[in-house]
Design an enzyme around this catalytic site. Structure first.
Site, PDB file in Angstrom:
ATOM      1  N   ARG A  89       3.572  -1.642  -5.343  1.00 52.11           N
ATOM      2  CA  ARG A  89       3.763  -0.596  -6.340  1.00 52.11           C
ATOM      3  C   ARG A  89       5.299   0.136  -5.793  1.00 52.11           C
ATOM      4  NH1 ARG A  89      -0.406   2.670  -8.052  1.00 52.11           N
ATOM      5  NH2 ARG A  89      -1.635   1.635  -6.494  1.00 52.11           N
ATOM      6  N   GLY A 130       0.694  -1.318  -0.069  1.00 55.69           N
ATOM      7  CA  GLY A 130      -0.030  -0.116   0.103  1.00 55.69           C
ATOM      8  C   GLY A 130       0.815   1.352   0.035  1.00 55.69           C
ATOM      9  N   CYS A 134     -10.667   2.968 -29.507  1.00 56.24           N
ATOM     10  CA  CYS A 134     -11.865   3.611 -30.066  1.00 56.24           C
ATOM     11  C   CYS A 134     -12.738   4.081 -29.160  1.00 56.24           C
ATOM     12  CB  CYS A 134     -12.520   2.532 -31.114  1.00 56.24           C
ATOM     13  SG  CYS A 134     -11.503   2.283 -32.388  1.00 56.24           S
ATOM     14  N   GLU A 139       4.185  -6.599   2.318  1.00 54.85           N
ATOM     15  CA  GLU A 139       4.133  -6.932   0.935  1.00 54.85           C
ATOM     16  C   GLU A 139       4.087  -5.686   0.176  1.00 54.85           C
ATOM     17  OE1 GLU A 139       0.381  -8.830   1.392  1.00 54.85           O
ATOM     18  OE2 GLU A 139       1.151 -10.603   1.999  1.00 54.85           O
ATOM     19  N   PRO A 140       4.938  -4.970  -0.216  1.00 54.48           N
ATOM     20  CA  PRO A 140       5.045  -3.701  -1.196  1.00 54.48           C
ATOM     21  C   PRO A 140       4.788  -4.363  -2.602  1.00 54.48           C
ATOM     22  CG  PRO A 140       7.230  -4.147  -0.115  1.00 54.48           C
ATOM     23  CD  PRO A 140       6.224  -5.313   0.607  1.00 54.48           C
ATOM     24  N   TYR A 199       1.334  -1.627 -12.092  1.00 60.35           N
ATOM     25  CA  TYR A 199      -0.250  -1.792 -12.527  1.00 60.35           C
ATOM     26  C   TYR A 199      -0.322  -1.324 -13.933  1.00 60.35           C
ATOM     27  CZ  TYR A 199      -0.666  -3.037  -7.665  1.00 60.35           C
ATOM     28  OH  TYR A 199      -0.512  -3.721  -6.242  1.00 60.35           O
TER      29      TYR A 199
END
Ligand code: LLP
Length: 456
Positions: A316, A274, A384, A313-314, A414
């Site tokens: 990002r 987080g 589109c 648990e990193p 991500y």
């Protein structure tokens, strides 16, 4: 489109950057270097050469940056800290995180299989998921994964059934406790609402994840697992959300988790991932160490035994800043009195985050990294639909033109992992750069790949 994730967090912004300021260097990967001709080099390689050689869109990861972030996480949290692979997973990154001492957190069978294919020892794998199928649990038990984080009463029943029969020994020793039982944790929801986009908040009461502390469900889950003789309950887990800038939220979650955990005396606590990362010039985020220190202190104040293994648990914060996406500008459309649209050769298929969460990004030209960026344009993709926006209000150099390589920094998390084939656009290649060499770790998709699954 405002940066919903960053802008709503408290205490994240530094002084607002001048609107035409060049890209803040701290948004670039660790080894970024601007040469005398103004070009950006990462890992000793000119990004324009990479675009030329491998085509665009292209994800370029700085390997040294990845390694440094992994090491920082290990220093901050100690043994057992796991990389959240959902942020970006391929065999190369799994191997790298393992080499640097991290465990690997997976949440589906697919992630588990990629991590095992990379050669990561199962004992260093943590299995998550709010709806683990029998197949997934069976694969995890067969492999002998290090930890399973239990998320529902249905899963407890499933685990009971699946662990009720002997399993063949795995090639790797030490996977289970002395009685051969898998080690499990209970995922609890501490009831903490963090300031981040609602789609990536997970610690509140109204959630599909885990067991609520407040409602008593968490206590019931602990009791049920303590009574299950075929598993060993070793700890508790909580994850409050992603892209969190305010350490106070982590402290609050750690306090609730700690107060619940203290009387149980279990040896492990995991506080999930987080930690936020800056995407925009003016954003500032806490460090891995600040997050770890604040969490530990809150746990201790809540009465957690000092010998408890407290880890995280990193995802990002390990990979986001390591990568830059390179695009080629295909059209520049000036709508007088309205705005200028700059269209690139990728879009929401390689970075759905702006569309999904209103996330903000910077844009710059790798041929002129330090140039002023006085012109405001909307950077869009080639899909589109009107929502296919990469950067709503991008500040770019005045001479940006068709054929330019345009880059967005901080795209390592991500992005590729949420990439799609919308409009049958092949997913980009992924290149790791290091010491002057580039290594394609995931090749670009081809038309053959797009047709591979078709049966008639
Ligand atoms: N542990 C658990 C149980 C998680 O659910 C997650 C992320 C992590 C660790 C890693 O969190 P991180 O350090 O990366 O924040 N797609 C969204 C983010 C979704 C996060 C899902 N869970 C985005 O692009 O912002």
């Amino acid at each position: 489109m405002a940066n919903d994730l960053g802008a709503r967090a408290s205490g994240v912004s530094g002084p607002p950057a001048a609107p035409d300021a060049p890209l803040a260097r701290r948004l670039l990967p660790d080894t970024a270097l601007v040469t005398r001709d103004g070009h950006l080099h990462v890992g000793g390689v000119d990004l324009l050469d990479l675009a030329q050689e491998y085509g665009t869109p292209l994800f370029v990861y700085d390997e040294a940056h990845l390694r440094t972030r992994c090491r920082e996480a290990v220093v901050a949290w100690g043994d057992g800290v796991a990389y959240g692979t959902k942020a970006f997973l391929c065999k190369a990154v799994a191997r790298l995180a393992h080499e640097e001492g991290m465990w690997l957190d997976v949440s589906t069978l697919g992630e588990l299989q990629v991590v095992l294919a990379a050669g990561v020892p199962p004992s260093h794998v943590v299995v998550h998921g709010n709806n683990k199928s029998e197949l997934e649990l069976d694969a995890a038990l067969d492999a002998g994964v290090g930890r399973i984080v239990v998320d529902s009463f249905d899963e407890i029943a499933r685990l009971g059934k699946l662990t009720d029969r002997p399993r063949p020994a795995t090639p790797e020793g030490g996977r289970h406790d002395v009685n051969g039982r898998p080690k499990v944790l209970v995922r609890v929801t501490p009831g903490v609402e963090v300031h981040t986009h609602e789609f990536i908040r997970t610690g509140q009461e109204d959630t599909k994840f885990g067991f609520s502390v407040a409602s008593g469900a968490a206590s019931k889950a602990v009791a049920a697992l303590e009574l299950l003789p075929t598993v060993e309950l070793v700890g508790l887990h909580a994850h409050i959300g992603s892209q969190v800038f305010d350490v106070a939220h982590f402290e609050e979650a750690a306090r609730v988790l700690g107060e619940f955990a203290a009387p149980l005396g279990l040896p492990e606590l995991v506080v999930g991932g987080g930690l936020g990362v800056p995407y925009l010039n003016e954003e500032v985020a806490p460090t891995q160490q600040e997050w770890a220190d604040a969490t530990r202190q809150a746990c201790m104040l809540a009465g957690v035994d000092a010998r408890t293994r407290i880890t995280a648990e990193p995802g990002r914060s390990i990979v986001a800043g390591a990568a830059i996406t390179l695009y080629t500008v295909g059209t520049v459309k000036d709508l007088p009195g309205i705005r200028t649209y700059v269209a690139v050769d990728g879009g929401m298929s390689d970075n759905p985050r702006p569309v999904l969460y209103g996330s903000g990004y910077e844009a710059f030209l790798p041929r002129a990294v330090d140039a002023a960026r006085p012109k405001v344009v909307r950077v869009v993709g080639k899909h589109c639909e009107t929502g296919d926006v990469l950067v709503d209000r991008a500040h770019v150099p005045a001479d940006l033109s068709v054929g330019d390589v345009l880059a967005t920094p901080v795209t390592g998390a991500y992005g590729y992992s949420m990439a799609s084939n919308y409009n049958k656009v092949p997913r980009p290649a992924v290149v790791f750069v290091r010491d002057g060499t580039a290594n394609v770790v995931v090749r670009r998709e081809t038309v053959e790949d797009l047709l591979r699954l078709e049966t008639s």
